[in-house]
Design an enzyme around this catalytic site. Structure first.
Site, PDB file in Angstrom:
ATOM      1  N   ASP A  52     -86.636 -23.435 -12.002  1.00 23.65           N
ATOM      2  CA  ASP A  52     -88.238 -22.618 -11.869  1.00 23.65           C
ATOM      3  C   ASP A  52     -87.247 -21.702 -10.876  1.00 23.65           C
ATOM      4  O   ASP A  52     -86.680 -21.548  -9.849  1.00 23.65           O
ATOM      5  CB  ASP A  52     -89.377 -23.002 -10.969  1.00 23.65           C
ATOM      6  CG  ASP A  52     -90.016 -23.644 -11.993  1.00 23.65           C
ATOM      7  OD1 ASP A  52     -89.924 -22.996 -12.784  1.00 23.65           O
ATOM      8  OD2 ASP A  52     -90.358 -24.484 -11.460  1.00 23.65           O
ATOM      9  N   LYS A  62     -87.136 -20.124 -15.059  1.00 24.88           N
ATOM     10  CA  LYS A  62     -88.428 -20.270 -15.812  1.00 24.88           C
ATOM     11  C   LYS A  62     -89.045 -19.431 -14.680  1.00 24.88           C
ATOM     12  O   LYS A  62     -89.434 -18.929 -13.225  1.00 24.88           O
ATOM     13  CB  LYS A  62     -88.689 -21.557 -15.315  1.00 24.88           C
ATOM     14  CG  LYS A  62     -90.488 -21.277 -16.412  1.00 24.88           C
ATOM     15  CD  LYS A  62     -90.765 -22.489 -16.674  1.00 24.88           C
ATOM     16  CE  LYS A  62     -91.454 -23.993 -15.428  1.00 24.88           C
ATOM     17  NZ  LYS A  62     -92.319 -23.191 -14.728  1.00 24.88           N
ATOM     18  N   ASP A  86     -90.618 -26.309  -9.778  1.00 22.68           N
ATOM     19  CA  ASP A  86     -91.038 -25.378  -8.535  1.00 22.68           C
ATOM     20  C   ASP A  86     -92.336 -26.808  -7.690  1.00 22.68           C
ATOM     21  O   ASP A  86     -92.402 -26.535  -6.557  1.00 22.68           O
ATOM     22  CB  ASP A  86     -91.594 -24.406  -7.686  1.00 22.68           C
ATOM     23  CG  ASP A  86     -92.678 -24.166  -8.688  1.00 22.68           C
ATOM     24  OD1 ASP A  86     -92.528 -24.267  -9.624  1.00 22.68           O
ATOM     25  OD2 ASP A  86     -92.584 -22.864  -8.458  1.00 22.68           O
ATOM     26  N   SER A  87     -92.326 -27.015  -8.833  1.00 24.48           N
ATOM     27  CA  SER A  87     -93.795 -28.537  -8.330  1.00 24.48           C
ATOM     28  C   SER A  87     -92.641 -29.894  -7.272  1.00 24.48           C
ATOM     29  O   SER A  87     -93.478 -30.322  -6.596  1.00 24.48           O
ATOM     30  CB  SER A  87     -93.894 -29.358  -9.480  1.00 24.48           C
ATOM     31  OG  SER A  87     -92.887 -29.851 -10.261  1.00 24.48           O
ATOM     32  N   GLU A 113     -93.066 -17.443 -13.809  1.00 25.12           N
ATOM     33  CA  GLU A 113     -94.341 -17.516 -14.859  1.00 25.12           C
ATOM     34  C   GLU A 113     -95.347 -16.365 -14.884  1.00 25.12           C
ATOM     35  O   GLU A 113     -95.033 -15.105 -14.503  1.00 25.12           O
ATOM     36  CB  GLU A 113     -95.767 -18.028 -13.548  1.00 25.12           C
ATOM     37  CG  GLU A 113     -94.719 -19.732 -14.200  1.00 25.12           C
ATOM     38  CD  GLU A 113     -95.852 -20.102 -12.162  1.00 25.12           C
ATOM     39  OE1 GLU A 113     -96.545 -19.360 -12.244  1.00 25.12           O
ATOM     40  OE2 GLU A 113     -95.420 -21.480 -11.888  1.00 25.12           O
ATOM     41  N   GLU A 122     -99.173 -24.426 -20.174  1.00 31.69           N
ATOM     42  CA  GLU A 122     -99.843 -25.607 -18.967  1.00 31.69           C
ATOM     43  C   GLU A 122    -101.777 -25.198 -19.475  1.00 31.69           C
ATOM     44  O   GLU A 122    -102.179 -23.786 -19.122  1.00 31.69           O
ATOM     45  CB  GLU A 122     -99.454 -25.222 -17.614  1.00 31.69           C
ATOM     46  CG  GLU A 122    -100.355 -26.517 -16.788  1.00 31.69           C
ATOM     47  CD  GLU A 122     -99.071 -26.457 -15.342  1.00 31.69           C
ATOM     48  OE1 GLU A 122     -98.394 -25.419 -15.501  1.00 31.69           O
ATOM     49  OE2 GLU A 122     -99.832 -26.444 -14.350  1.00 31.69           O
TER      50      GLU A 122
HETATM   51  O1  KIV Z   1     -92.821 -27.133 -11.419  1.00 28.43           O
HETATM   52  C1  KIV Z   1     -93.421 -27.387 -12.439  1.00 28.43           C
HETATM   53  O2  KIV Z   1     -93.131 -28.761 -12.350  1.00 28.43           O
HETATM   54  C2  KIV Z   1     -93.720 -26.673 -13.751  1.00 28.43           C
HETATM   55  C3  KIV Z   1     -94.305 -27.700 -14.417  1.00 28.43           C
HETATM   56  C4  KIV Z   1     -95.702 -28.229 -14.023  1.00 28.43           C
HETATM   57  C5  KIV Z   1     -93.950 -27.064 -15.810  1.00 28.43           C
HETATM   58  O3  KIV Z   1     -93.848 -25.939 -13.925  1.00 28.43           O
END
Ligand code: KIV
Length: 264
Positions: free
Chosen positions: A84, A113, A45-46, A115, A182
Site C-alpha cells: 500500500d 496499491k 496500511d491496515s 485508494e 471494499e
Molecule cells: O490495508 C489493508 O489491509 C487493505 C485491505 C482492507 C484491503 O487495504
C-alpha cells in the site's frame, strides 16, 4: 521468476479460478500464508491499526510500509506481493513516483496499491508508464474514513454505484491491473467485476468478485472488537494458524466464502 504474475492473475479471472488474498506484515506470517496456498499477499496500511494500535490507517508512513514489505518479501517465494501507498504519499505525481519506487526497489513489492477514483487517474497513468504495476482501491476507502463519516457500506445509491462502475473502468483504462473493492453491496460487486477485464478482489463486496481479501488479524479472530460483518474467524475450531489459512484459501477457491450472511 517463481512468483505468481499478473498475467496468471488475469488468466485466473478468465478461467473463473478465484484468487485468494490475505494481508501480512512480517516474514513468519507470509511463510505460513504461502504454505497454505495463498496467491497474493497485501502488505496493507491496515498495519497502522492491527500492528501499531492506531485508530486509523492515516498515521502510517512510507518508511513503515517499506520496512514491513521487506519482511513479508523475505518470508515468501511464490506469492505476488502488493504494498500500500499510505495516506498522502501519492498526493502529487512526483511524490507518487518516488514513494512507489521505494516500495518496489527497497521493499521488494511487485505492485503498489492506492485508494480513489478520478482523482488518482493521472497518477496511475504516470506510475504504469514508468513500469510500476498499480492496484486500485474503490468503495470504502479507509484513508478517507473521516470524510466518509466512518467505516460504512458504499454504493447503495444508484448514482454512487454508477460512479464506482465508471471509476473502475477509468482505472483500468489508465493501466491499473488489479482492483480491491471494499464494502459495497454484493450486487454492485458483481456488476463491477463484470465491467472490467482486470481481476477484482472483494472485501465485503460479495462472492462474485474474482477473489477475496481479508485482514489477517481479523480472520484469525485477534480483533473481535472491530470485526466487520463480512469477516469470518477461520481460527475458531481450526486448531492452528496454518489450518485456518488453508481453510480460508479453500473457502475462497470453492466460492463458499463469503456466505450470504457475510455480504451486504
Ligand atoms: O490495508 C489493508 O489491509 C487493505 C485491505 C482492507 C484491503 O487495504
Amino acid at each position: 521468476m517463481n512468483r505468481l504474475t499478473l498475467t496468471q492473475c488475469r488468466q485466473m479471472k478468465k478461467d473463473g479460478d478465484k484468487i485468494a488474498v490475505l494481508t501480512a506484515y512480517d516474514a513468519s506470517f507470509s511463510t505460513v500464508l504461502e504454505q497454505a496456498g495463498i496467491d497474493v499477499i497485501l502488505v496493507g496500511d491496515s498495519l497502522g491499526m492491527v500492528i501499531q494500535g492506531q485508530e486509523s490507517t492515516l498515521p502510517v508512513t512510507v518508511e513503515n510500509m517499506v520496512y514491513h514489505t521487506q519482511n513479508v518479501v523475505r518470508g515468501s517465494k511464490k506469492a505476488f506481493i502488493i504494498a500500500d501507498l499510505p495516506f498522502m504519499s501519492y498526493a502529487n505525481q512526483e511524490q507518487a513516483i518516488t514513494n512507489a519506487a521505494r516500495l518496489m526497489a527497497e521493499g521488494g513489492a511487485q505492485m503498489v496499491k492506492l485508494e480513489g477514483g478520478p482523482i488518482v487517474i493521472d497518477i496511475v497513468k504516470q506510475l504504469v508508464d514508468r513500469g510500476i504495476p498499480v492496484c486500485g482501491h474503490l468503495g470504502l476507502l479507509p484513508q478517507s474514513v473521516h470524510r466518509l463519516g466512518g467505516y460504512r457500506v458504499q454504493g447503495r445509491e444508484p448514482e454512487q454505484a454508477q460512479g464506482l462502475i465508471e471509476a473502475a473502468q477509468q482505472l483500468e483504462q489508465a493501466g491499473a491491473d488489479l482492483l480491491i473493492l471494499e464494502c459495497v453491496p454484493a450486487s454492485l460487486g458483481k456488476v463491477v467485476t463484470e465491467a472490467v477485464n482486470m481481476p477484482v478482489i472483494g472485501i465485503g463486496a460479495g462472492v462474485d468478485c474474482d477473489g477475496q481479501v481479508l485482514v489477517l488479524y481479523d480472520m484469525l479472530g485477534i480483533t473481535p472488537e472491530r470485526t466487520p460483518k463480512f469477516n469470518h474467524d477461520f481460527l475458531k475450531g481450526a486448531g492452528s494458524i496454518l489450518a485456518a489459512v488453508t481453510d480460508y484459501v479453500k473457502a475462497v477457491k470453492s466460492g463458499e466464502f463469503p456466505t450470504a450472511e457475510q455480504q451486504y
